[in-house]
Design an enzyme around this catalytic site. Structure first.
Site, PDB file in Angstrom:
ATOM      1  CD  GLU A 836      -2.959   1.300   2.345  1.00  0.00           C
ATOM      2  OE1 GLU A 836      -3.530   2.133   2.500  1.00  0.00           O
ATOM      3  OE2 GLU A 836      -2.871  -0.007   3.060  1.00  0.00           O
ATOM      4  NE  ARG A 914      -9.482   0.388  10.321  1.00  0.00           N
ATOM      5  CZ  ARG A 914     -10.759  -0.068   9.921  1.00  0.00           C
ATOM      6  NH1 ARG A 914     -11.309  -0.887  10.402  1.00  0.00           N
ATOM      7  NH2 ARG A 914     -11.156   0.858   9.010  1.00  0.00           N
ATOM      8  CD  GLU A1295      -8.200  -4.616   6.126  1.00  0.00           C
ATOM      9  OE1 GLU A1295      -7.117  -4.305   6.722  1.00  0.00           O
ATOM     10  OE2 GLU A1295      -9.383  -3.786   5.791  1.00  0.00           O
TER      11      GLU A1295
END
Length: 1363
Positions: A836, A914, A1295
């Site tokens: 990423e 997160r 995920e």
């Protein structure tokens, strides 16, 4: 290699270690020799007159022959991606032998008179696919596809040898193959159909039990993901014919063969006399049979051996002879040959004669992979003198006899403690070679066992290995002779001489056991700083393994003497399982999903389990990955020069030696950058090339560009960098002590913590460390840059999740606008978040080189480079204080997270956020306060990884809820259920839970798993077994779906309709194996109302869809699917007049009519997720569009003596809304789960105290293998749970399932709890993640552990530290 100049300064370079021998060009072995290498590849004859001894078969196939189906995964024979089949005619057996082999290790020079078969040679999409290729594709066993050709070839080689294999044969065939995507289940299930004991009937002969008739009685479920009746049958008569020419040549007299390369000469002598002459002339020459050790030394340790002798064709070295006392094997016999001969022999010999043979077979079960065993020689295993050899302790304990020979004559050596005088040295003289080894038979009254303990059961190096041999006085239990040999306990294989000496003449009873354990604890010591670490564990293993041996012998001896009328005490019934060898059943699996509604159009493929669009191409090797792109004219190769110190100032760089190396074109440094040297994903706090300072080992300092990859890599290793050393910060603990944090510090608070703790009956505190994780995508980072010659234009082919970010950062470093840079992505061989942001580390440097040299430049990182440079999952330390009632109801929680961010921020802030968003998992806590810190350290920057901080956040939650259950004396699942959220509850960040399905998932999971029945059976098992314990756990997950960076929740799409009716779709997402392109085609097919066969996606590119978000956060189907739907709706509206005008027409009719009427048949689509936004200051907003839910139940069994565990059962119930493609979604669930199994039970990154990564490849870093999947594995997609917030009521799936693997971790903890209870230990205890064999063993805390107390912290420098 690092040389200290003085305390302040260091010089860093790689030193080529070269034997003092003549230059290869001057070596002459006489006139009787051949200079042509003759072999066949896929039936085509190859005659190579200039074979390069250092070139592997893999490089030859890919660069010389253009056969790119065979992949480079690790270059050390540890992943199987490069597997090919090598066939040879054996004149002694008068038959053809087929072997799966690692092409990355096989020297091309070793292939004389061989036939090589690659994945391209057995089938093609363009012609006809082979049944092996077809089945792995149709059973959904190929996701990213990078490992697929190797798996195909392992299976193909097995079938060439055994057209009707057993299921055990199939499992063993894959011991040398890894897959990071699928979770292995579909591969085994598909190939089971070839098994004689597990194949599919194809609806012929079975009725109720047929796999094709599995429909649930509720009418809404189905469990068939593929139709076995469609499989082509295997016809062994239609396989590739072995070239008759090779059969003829194999019967001719051997001739010398010699090839001179740039640095090395390869000589294949024709007879023993010639070999001995050569060894006398070149005593330091290396003998190579399989190249499984020398190849790795030359590749990774920078060793150089100018003369290689290849003795594999010499009869005396390949002989097998049965003698009166044992079996004699020539030193060049392979381990596979050893295995086959021993298996045959144990059937023919009397049982008492086979003790040593059985022990060797047990060691060979777990010795590397099949590809290595097929080529590795017995002699090579001995002569490498590895201190952790699987076989040397067995040979030593058995007293094997070794025959060595030189021009001066023969001598016989006993394999004893004098044979290995020091590290990696043997008792042989330089001019001697090992000719043979004689493995003795055992006699009556003799018992022998071998044990090996490793991180992973399959294909792993040993932590401790041993051979144990006892001989008793006739018809007694009095010890006459005892040999205990250990590997992994010293720089050499050693004997426990003092222990053995003290036990001679003793009776084999409890007193002997106690004394033996005490003696071993004193004799088998290790320096606390010993290489390999795990000192307490290794010392304990020496005792634990002897205890297993003691019990095994006691049991056999009691049985044997009982037959002679002598009664001895047998092993206690609850101890018997400690003597059992590791055994695991072939997996039994089931998958359940919701059928499409009755009446759904057959052409509407949404909700159907269609095959991954690239699966067949991946199975045939025709799918093109970045490094498979054909080489361009004048293309050059790049190799990175990286820092070998974690923190320091660069004083100078000496590239003189590198620049004078063959083929080198240039050396790039920061001075060559025309634009900006600053880079980064979220913040520009990194450099493209280090300028004055390095902040981690692996920091990119420069790059060498050369004419070949080998030249570039060799030259890069010769660049010398001088540093002024600065003190590094490596661990979270060090960062806390130094207050080394990035800003901001994040916090989420709800309720009144002070009041909550006042209300609570009980309060406890604890902490857990969650280790990092390497992505281990099978395709390492790769970039190819093509300068276009005008206006600064450049085209990049990159293996990346972030095409737009790559475009932006390359433009930045080159100093050109982004519109001059085009980034193209066809597919990736896996990514999982690792590509990423960190892929730009490489792509910017490659682009810089291409810009400077005005020519194409390519670089694919080797596995060790990729692991060193790119970072991984963030290690986390969670500290918590929890208040709760005696009922188990949690009232208050204070939790603090520390993540090891590394040397830049990268994506750490979003990852930490997160983690905080998931700090309560699925539990409703009235008073809660979470705080998160990003630790600034001198490690390579950690980055995105599947789950993105969520798993670490939830793992801490499950730790404290487990502690609460233990403190209350309540079953953990009761406490979890008591605290679960309900529909409409508010999260700590004040988002309402809508369509909350956890309760449904929970109940369905318990029913499918038969939880209560299992719990009862486990309790009974644990009462009956002292040294094996079972545990069970049920774990829920709630995973928020959206990028937490709001601006990223957008996507674009472009749809073209051509005049023949075909449709080309482009969108902003990239394909990395997750099936995104397949799902997008399904969406477009339904939206346009046409068959999916009319729709094509070619690639992702920045010149078709601009400003794309990374393919990440599990939202790519949601975002890109809606953008595609939006574009398709525009086109449907434009075509509507023509459909209305001609309702009986076809799609092509309407398209043609619109085209003739000059209607635009191209449309853009766009979508942004509505109503998102969250403010940390006010704790208000909506960070997530929705949540994905799931529950898993897992059962495990642990070996309390070794720490080994078996995954016995897992049931997963996952809410994926209305699945777009059940096959892909179930594949994602299983793949994510197995990746989580690695995270929580197996995978461990080891760093030295100086910040050096010690685990840089599959040899040291272990991801789950085929045998790690649960023996019983059930996956059910929750039915009737539509999600109105995503395309066609689906849900994200990439995920969310990963965290469900925590059920295995907490099942292990449950089993450890039962083991601790045997020692009188109760209540909460700390177990860090991963729950490795070492942590399990140490946590069991029995009498053996107490004999090996750990060294006092601070009194030594550990080999590795917990970062």
């Amino acid at each position: 290699m690092v040389n200290c100049l003085n305390p302040q300064y260091m010089i860093s370079t790689y030193t080529v270690i070269k034997q003092e021998m003549p230059d290869p060009a001057n070596i002459d072995i006489g006139v009787s020799m051949e200079g042509e290498l003759l072999f066949f590849v896929n039936g085509k004859k190859i005659v190579e007159r200039n074979a390069e001894p250092e070139m592997t078969l893999l490089t030859y196939l890919r660069t010389k022959l253009g056969l790119t189906g065979t992949k480079l995964g690790c270059a050390e024979g540890g992943c199987g991606a490069c597997t090919v089949m090598i066939s040879r005619f054996n004149p002694h057996l008068n038959r053809i032998l087929h072997h799966a082999v690692n092409a990355c290790l096989a020297p091309v020079c070793s292939l004389h008179h061989s036939a090589v078969t690659t994945v391209e040679g057995i089938g093609s999409v363009a012609t006809q696919v082979h049944p092996v290729q077809e089945r792995i594709a149709k059973v959904h066993g190929s996701q990213c596809g990078f490992c697929t050709p190797g798996i195909v070839m392992s299976m193909y080689a097995l079938l060439r040898n055994r057209p009707q294999p057993s299921k055990l044969d199939i499992e063993e065939a894959f011991q040398g193959n890894l897959c990071r995507c699928t979770g292995y289940r579909p591969i085994l299930e598909g190939y089971k159909t070839f098994a004689i004991d597990g194949g599919c009937c194809g609806r012929k002969g079975k009725e109720n039990d047929c796999c094709m008739n599995r429909e649930a009685k509720d009418g809404g479920s189905v469990s068939q993901l593929y139709d076995p009746s469609e499989f082509k049958p295997l016809d062994p008569t239609q396989e590739v014919i072995f070239p008759p020419e090779l059969s003829r040549l194999a019967k001719q007299e051997n001739k010398k063969l010699q090839f001179k390369g740039e640095r090395v000469v390869w000589i294949q002598p024709s007879c023993l006399t010639e070999l001995l002459d050569l060894k006398a002339k070149y005593p330091e020459a290396k003998l190579v049979v399989g190249n499984t050790e020398v190849g790795i030394e030359m590749k990774f340790k920078n060793m150089l051996y100018p003369v290689i002798l290849a003795p594999a064709v010499i009869p005396e070295l390949t002989v097998v002879q049965h003698t009166r006392n044992g079996i004699l094997f020539g030193a060049a016999c392979t381990l596979t040959q050893l295995e086959e001969v021993l298996r045959s022999s144990v059937d023919d010999l009397l049982p008492y004669q086979t003790e040593v043979l059985h022990a060797i077979l047990e060691q060979l079960r777990w010795f590397a992979g099949r590809q290595i065993r097929n080529v590795a020689a017995i002699g090579g295993n001995i002569m490498t003198a590895s201190p952790i050899s699987d076989l040397s302790p067995v040979f030593m304990a058995a007293g094997c006899k070794l025959t060595v020979v030189s021009k001066g004559g023969k001598r016989v050596l006993q394999m004893d403690d004098q044979f290995f005088p020091r590290y990696r040295k043997t008792a042989l003289k330089p001019e001697e070679i090992l000719l043979s080894i004689e493995i003795p038979y055992t006699r009556k009254g003799q018992y022998f066992s071998a044990f090996k303990q490793s991180l992973r059961r399959e294909d792993d190096i040993a932590i401790v290995t041993c051979g144990m041999n006892v001989i008793f006085e006739e018809e007694t239990n009095t010890v006459r002779h005892l040999q205990l040999s250990y590997g992994g306990m010293a720089p050499t294989t050693i004997l426990a001489k003092e222990t053995c000496k003290m036990l001679i003449g003793r009776k084999w009873n409890e007193n002997l056991l106690e004394e033996a354990c005490s003696l071993l604890s004193k004799e088998m010591t290790l320096d606390p700083s010993a290489p390999g670490g795990s000192v307490t564990y290794r010392r304990t293993l020496t005792i634990s393994l002897f205890f297993k041996f003691f019990l095994t012998v006691q049991r056999k001896l009691a049985g044997d003497l009982k037959g002679q009328g002598i009664i001895l005490e047998d092993v206690r019934p609850d101890y018997v399982s400690a003597t059992e060898l590791f055994h695991k059943e072939f997996p039994s699996c089931s998958q359940v999903y919701q059928a499409v509604p009755p009446g759904q159009n057959e052409e509407d493929v949404v909700g159907r389990p269609i095959m991954h669009l690239s699966a067949l191409k991946q199975a045939t090797g025709e799918a093109v990955y970045c490094d498979d792109i054909p080489h361009y004219k004048n293309e050059l190769f790049l190799a990175l020069v990286t820092s070998t110190t974690a923190h320091g100032q660069i004083l100078s760089i000496d590239s003189e030696e590198a620049m004078s190396s063959p083929g080198v074109v240039t050396f790039l440094t920061a001075k060559d950058i025309p634009g900006s040297n600053l880079t980064g994903h979220a913040v520009y706090d990194e450099t493209v090339l280090a300028d004055g300072m390095v902040t981690c080992v692996g920091h990119i300092v420069g790059a060498i560009v050369a004419d070949t990859q080998a030249h570039a890599q060799r030259a890069a290793k010769s660049v010398k960098i001088f540093y002024k050393e600065l003190k590094p910060i490596v661990t979270i603990q060090e960062a806390i002590e130094c207050k080394s944090f990035y800003q901001p510090v994040r916090s989420i608070k709800k309720g009144n913590l002070k009041e909550g703790f006042k209300e609570a009956d009980l309060i406890l505190e604890g902490e857990i460390h969650i280790g990092g994780q390497e992505h281990f995508y099978l395709e390492a980072n790769c970039s190819l840059a093509l300068p276009r010659g005008e206006d600064g234009e450049m085209e990049l082919f990159v293996s990346t999740q972030s095409a737009t970010k790559t475009q932006q950062l390359v433009a930045k470093v080159l100093g050109v606008p982004a519109n001059r840079i085009v980034c193209r992505v066809k597919r990736m061989g896996g990514s999982f978040g690792g590509k990423e942001s960190r892929s730009t580390l490489l792509s910017t440097v490659v682009a810089l080189a291409a810009h400077k040299l005005k020519t194409p430049v390519r670089c694919m990182l080797d596995r060790d480079e990729d692991m060193l440079i790119t970072g991984g999952r963030h290690p986390f330390l969670g500290r918590y204080k929890v208040g709760f009632m005696k009922t188990g109801k949690v009232i208050a929680l204070e939790v603090t997270y520390y993540c090891n961010a590394g040397n830049s921020t990268d994506l750490s802030l979003s990852i930490l956020e997160r983690a905080l968003f998931h700090m309560e998992n699925c539990y409703n806590i009235p008073h809660i306060h979470g705080t998160g810190y990003m630790c600034r350290t001198n490690l390579p920057s950690n980055t995105a990884f599947r789950g993105f901080g969520g798993p670490q956040g939830m793992m801490v939650a499950e730790s404290w809820i487990c502690d609460v259950a233990m403190a209350c004396g309540l079953p953990a699942e009761e406490v979890r259920k008591l605290n679960l959220y309900e529909e409409g509850d508010l999260t700590p960040f004040n988002q309402h839970l809508e369509q909350f399905t956890i309760s449904r998932c929970w109940e369905e999971c318990l029913v499918l798993a038969k939880y209560h029945c299992r719990r009862t059976q486990i309790e009974q098992f644990n009462r009956q077994h002292r040294w094996k314990k079972r545990g069970i756990s049920v774990i829920p997950t709630k995973f928020g779906i959206s990028f937490t960076a709001i601006f990223l929740n957008q996507a674009g799409a472009l749809v073209h309709i051509y005049t023949d009716g075909s449709v080309l779709v482009t969108h902003g997402g990239t394909e990395m194996g997750q099936g995104l392109h397949t799902k997008i085609v399904q969406v477009a097919s339904r939206a346009l109302g046409i068959p999916d066969s009319m729709i094509h996606i070619t690639e992702t590119s920045t010149n078709t869809v601009p400003n794309t978000s990374p393919t990440a956060a599990s939202v790519s189907s949601d975002l890109n699917g809606m953008a595609i739907y939006n574009a398709c709706q525009t086109l449907i509206q434009r075509l509507e007049p023509y459909r209305t005008k001609n309702p009986q027409g076809t799609w092509k009719d309407w398209v043609t009519a619109a085209y003739l009427d000059r209607v635009n048949l191209s449309a853009n689509g766009f979508y942004k997720t509505p109503d998102l936004g969250y403010n940390f200051e006010t704790n208000q907003g909506r960070p997530f569009n929705y949540f994905s839910y799931g529950v898993a139940c897992s059962e495990v069994e642990i070996d309390c003596l070794t720490g080994d565990h078996k995954n016995l059962h897992t049931t997963i119930v996952m809410d994926v809304g209305k699945s777009l493609n059940p096959a892909i979604d179930i594949g994602q669930v299983e793949g994510a789960f197995m990746q989580g199994v690695g995270l929580f039970t197996l995978e461990e990154l080891r760093y030295s105290p100086q910040g050096i990564l010690l685990t840089r490849g599959p040899g040291m870093y272990k991801i789950p293998a085929f045998s790690d999947i649960p023996t019983e594995f059930k996956v059910s997609l929750l039915r009737d749970a539509p999600n109105e917030k995503a395309i066609f009521s689906s849900k994200a799936v990439g995920e969310p399932p990963l965290f469900l693997a925590a059920s295995v971790f907490y099942a292990i903890k449950d089993a450890i709890t039962a083991a601790r209870a045997e020692s009188g230990l109760n209540g909460p205890f700390r177990l860090d993640s991963p729950a490795s064999a070492e942590r399990i063993r140490v946590a069991c805390e029995d009498k053996f552990i107490k004999m090996c107390p750990p060294p006092e912290a601070g009194t030594f420098r550990p080999w590795a530290v917990q970062v």
